[in-house]
Enzyme design. Sequence first.
Site, PDB file in Angstrom:
ATOM      1  N   TYR A 103       0.811  -1.214   0.000  1.00 35.99           N
ATOM      2  CA  TYR A 103       0.000   0.000   0.000  1.00 35.99           C
ATOM      3  C   TYR A 103       0.849   1.271   0.000  1.00 35.99           C
ATOM      4  CZ  TYR A 103      -3.891  -3.126   0.903  1.00 35.99           C
ATOM      5  OH  TYR A 103      -4.825  -4.138   0.798  1.00 35.99           O
ATOM      6  N   ASN A 126     -12.719  -0.380  -5.207  1.00 31.01           N
ATOM      7  CA  ASN A 126     -12.541  -0.651  -6.627  1.00 31.01           C
ATOM      8  C   ASN A 126     -13.803  -1.323  -7.180  1.00 31.01           C
ATOM      9  OD1 ASN A 126     -11.747  -1.559  -9.176  1.00 31.01           O
ATOM     10  ND2 ASN A 126     -10.392  -3.138  -8.361  1.00 31.01           N
ATOM     11  N   CYS A 134      -6.811  -4.974  -7.935  1.00 30.79           N
ATOM     12  CA  CYS A 134      -6.606  -4.611  -6.529  1.00 30.79           C
ATOM     13  C   CYS A 134      -6.062  -5.790  -5.719  1.00 30.79           C
ATOM     14  CB  CYS A 134      -7.894  -4.061  -5.929  1.00 30.79           C
ATOM     15  SG  CYS A 134      -9.324  -5.134  -6.098  1.00 30.79           S
ATOM     16  N   HIS A 135      -6.199  -7.003  -6.244  1.00 30.01           N
ATOM     17  CA  HIS A 135      -5.671  -8.181  -5.541  1.00 30.01           C
ATOM     18  C   HIS A 135      -4.144  -8.196  -5.513  1.00 30.01           C
ATOM     19  CE1 HIS A 135      -6.040  -9.353  -9.799  1.00 30.01           C
ATOM     20  NE2 HIS A 135      -4.980 -10.125  -9.571  1.00 30.01           N
ATOM     21  N   GLU A 161      -1.898 -16.156 -11.288  1.00 31.10           N
ATOM     22  CA  GLU A 161      -0.967 -15.330 -12.052  1.00 31.10           C
ATOM     23  C   GLU A 161       0.458 -15.866 -11.946  1.00 31.10           C
ATOM     24  OE1 GLU A 161      -1.502 -11.168 -11.163  1.00 31.10           O
ATOM     25  OE2 GLU A 161      -3.631 -11.253 -11.668  1.00 31.10           O
TER      26      GLU A 161
END
Length: 169
Positions: A103, A126, A134-135, A161
Amino acid sequence: MTEHSERTHTVVDSPVGPLTLVATGGVLSGVYLRDQRHRPPEHTFGAPDATSPALTAAATQLAEYFAGDRTAFTVPLALSGTPFQRAVWAALCDIPYGETVHYGELAARIGRPTAARAVGLANGRNPVSIIVPCHRVIGASGALTGYGGGLPRKTHLLNLERHTLTTRV
């Protein structure tokens, strides 16, 4: 209601549960997980429309993402939020596929290095989950903190991912 404010939606299946896709004025404006924190009320999603070009394109790109065949989204977005929120969401889109930032780092990227907490709040608001990634934001310690869709879903998305990147090498 004007054409530009008309909202439609459809629901598609995904490995993280059903996703409600919302279009406003024919442009994707929402991707919501079931039981997502800050999910708008169902009645605000507009009429069901499984044939909307915006929703069909989003559904196709999401299916490709979950199959490991897509690492970037190209569907146009209509994001509604404060200027600060929109800056955070734009910065989220710059986080490379398979990578994470904390963050504070995201706050620094938007020129607000002391606004890590505000970045977290904007991140949680979001409206286009997964597509606006946002993950990919984690705590400074590396811990998976905060995700409006729940930490198991965040873990699933990050693992997907990472797995996709390692199998493409």
